[in-house]
Design a protein around this motif. Structure first.
Motif, PDB file in Angstrom:
ATOM      1  N   LEU A 191      41.353  44.818  32.328  1.00 26.41           N
ATOM      2  CA  LEU A 191      41.371  43.295  32.441  1.00 26.41           C
ATOM      3  C   LEU A 191      41.286  42.747  33.722  1.00 26.41           C
ATOM      4  O   LEU A 191      40.895  41.994  34.300  1.00 26.41           O
ATOM      5  CB  LEU A 191      42.382  42.879  31.747  1.00 26.41           C
ATOM      6  CG  LEU A 191      42.296  42.770  30.280  1.00 26.41           C
ATOM      7  CD1 LEU A 191      43.745  42.587  29.239  1.00 26.41           C
ATOM      8  CD2 LEU A 191      41.580  41.874  29.869  1.00 26.41           C
ATOM      9  N   ASN A 192      42.131  43.601  34.846  1.00 26.59           N
ATOM     10  CA  ASN A 192      42.294  43.373  35.998  1.00 26.59           C
ATOM     11  C   ASN A 192      41.121  43.394  36.848  1.00 26.59           C
ATOM     12  O   ASN A 192      40.471  42.593  37.721  1.00 26.59           O
ATOM     13  CB  ASN A 192      43.457  44.221  36.649  1.00 26.59           C
ATOM     14  CG  ASN A 192      44.977  43.660  36.519  1.00 26.59           C
ATOM     15  OD1 ASN A 192      45.013  42.486  36.062  1.00 26.59           O
ATOM     16  ND2 ASN A 192      45.750  44.589  36.391  1.00 26.59           N
ATOM     17  N   LYS A 193      40.024  44.641  36.401  1.00 26.96           N
ATOM     18  CA  LYS A 193      38.997  44.725  37.035  1.00 26.96           C
ATOM     19  C   LYS A 193      38.013  43.677  36.690  1.00 26.96           C
ATOM     20  O   LYS A 193      37.127  43.198  37.284  1.00 26.96           O
ATOM     21  CB  LYS A 193      38.422  46.337  36.464  1.00 26.96           C
ATOM     22  CG  LYS A 193      37.177  46.566  37.265  1.00 26.96           C
ATOM     23  CD  LYS A 193      36.766  48.088  36.938  1.00 26.96           C
ATOM     24  CE  LYS A 193      35.582  48.502  37.628  1.00 26.96           C
ATOM     25  NZ  LYS A 193      36.272  49.434  38.977  1.00 26.96           N
ATOM     26  N   ALA A 194      38.038  43.314  35.266  1.00 30.65           N
ATOM     27  CA  ALA A 194      37.286  42.078  34.626  1.00 30.65           C
ATOM     28  C   ALA A 194      37.514  40.821  35.466  1.00 30.65           C
ATOM     29  O   ALA A 194      36.535  39.902  35.901  1.00 30.65           O
ATOM     30  CB  ALA A 194      37.573  42.144  33.192  1.00 30.65           C
ATOM     31  N   LEU A 195      38.735  40.636  35.936  1.00 27.60           N
ATOM     32  CA  LEU A 195      39.282  39.500  36.546  1.00 27.60           C
ATOM     33  C   LEU A 195      38.633  39.519  38.133  1.00 27.60           C
ATOM     34  O   LEU A 195      38.055  38.388  38.409  1.00 27.60           O
ATOM     35  CB  LEU A 195      40.793  39.353  36.686  1.00 27.60           C
ATOM     36  CG  LEU A 195      41.461  38.094  37.206  1.00 27.60           C
ATOM     37  CD1 LEU A 195      40.985  36.994  36.319  1.00 27.60           C
ATOM     38  CD2 LEU A 195      42.927  38.218  37.194  1.00 27.60           C
ATOM     39  N   LYS A 196      38.423  40.600  38.664  1.00 29.70           N
ATOM     40  CA  LYS A 196      37.904  40.633  39.903  1.00 29.70           C
ATOM     41  C   LYS A 196      36.614  40.395  39.872  1.00 29.70           C
ATOM     42  O   LYS A 196      35.851  39.830  40.838  1.00 29.70           O
ATOM     43  CB  LYS A 196      38.075  42.056  40.698  1.00 29.70           C
ATOM     44  CG  LYS A 196      39.648  42.126  41.049  1.00 29.70           C
ATOM     45  CD  LYS A 196      39.714  43.590  41.535  1.00 29.70           C
ATOM     46  CE  LYS A 196      41.141  43.914  41.748  1.00 29.70           C
ATOM     47  NZ  LYS A 196      41.772  45.124  42.161  1.00 29.70           N
ATOM     48  N   LEU A 197      35.516  40.819  38.546  1.00 28.32           N
ATOM     49  CA  LEU A 197      34.182  40.655  38.754  1.00 28.32           C
ATOM     50  C   LEU A 197      34.051  39.427  38.079  1.00 28.32           C
ATOM     51  O   LEU A 197      32.808  39.117  38.217  1.00 28.32           O
ATOM     52  CB  LEU A 197      33.758  41.935  37.867  1.00 28.32           C
ATOM     53  CG  LEU A 197      33.804  43.217  38.435  1.00 28.32           C
ATOM     54  CD1 LEU A 197      33.470  44.229  37.197  1.00 28.32           C
ATOM     55  CD2 LEU A 197      33.130  43.490  39.619  1.00 28.32           C
ATOM     56  N   ALA A 198      34.871  38.507  37.597  1.00 29.11           N
ATOM     57  CA  ALA A 198      34.515  37.411  36.749  1.00 29.11           C
ATOM     58  C   ALA A 198      34.012  36.439  37.851  1.00 29.11           C
ATOM     59  O   ALA A 198      34.385  36.325  39.020  1.00 29.11           O
ATOM     60  CB  ALA A 198      35.855  37.133  36.047  1.00 29.11           C
TER      61      ALA A 198
END
Length: 186
Positions: free
Chosen positions: A13-20
């Protein structure tokens, strides 16, 4: 084992947040909402509330109305788990207000649709009546023209027909006419 799953979920989820794409509210709403759900599952309700509120901050217009309602319900649940009944009640009331608004909007939408369909049906009925009247008038006109032409043809035939009467009948008619004129009764 459960801790590893939570850690893995947080990592992704943190990785998705950075890529979002921050300009796409739907991405941000989804990620923060899922982070809030994850923290709730772990029993970390304060962190859950923080993430739910971040998700809520991206729900600016009615485009995300249902998601906003869901998030408000989850915030209320988290406050309830923390024993904060004042905030739980506040978010429950916000949820209920939105639910009533949604119900009202649904009723208004149904009413608008019914009115539109009713107007359309009324217009169709009017158009059908107009079409029927035009057909009846046209039919009456056609019949009148046909009758008039038949009478005209019949009258023309009578004009052009020579009346053949014998001489005796012709003399009799002429004599009666002369007698009538002599009496001066006309």
């Amino acid at each position: 084992a459960a801790t590893k799953q939570f850690d893995s979920a947080h990592y992704y989820l943190n990785k998705a947040l950075k890529l979002a794409d921050m300009s796409q509210p739907v991405h941000m709403i989804f990620i923060y909402h899922q982070k809030g759900v994850l923290f709730s599952e772990e029993g970390k309700h304060k962190e859950a509330i923080i993430n739910y509120k971040k998700a809520l901050s991206y729900c600016k217009n009615n485009e995300f109305f249902d998601k906003k309602m869901e998030i408000l319900g989850r915030i209320s649940e988290s406050y309830t788990q923390l024993g904060d009944s004042k905030n739980a009640l506040y978010y429950t009331q916000l949820y209920q207000d939105m639910y009533r608004e949604k119900s009202q909007n649904g009723k208004v939408a149904v009413s608008k649709i019914e009115n539109a369909v009713s107007k359309e049906n009324t217009m169709l009925v009017k158009k059908n009546w107009i079409l029927i009247c035009i057909c009846v008038i046209l039919s009456v006109f056609i019949v009148a023209v046909i009758v008039w032409r038949k009478k005209k043809v019949k009258a023309k035939k009578m004009e052009t027909q020579d009346i053949n009467i014998n001489k005796e009948t012709e003399n009799h008619i002429l004599n009666k006419l002369a007698e009538f004129e002599a009496e001066k009764k006309f």
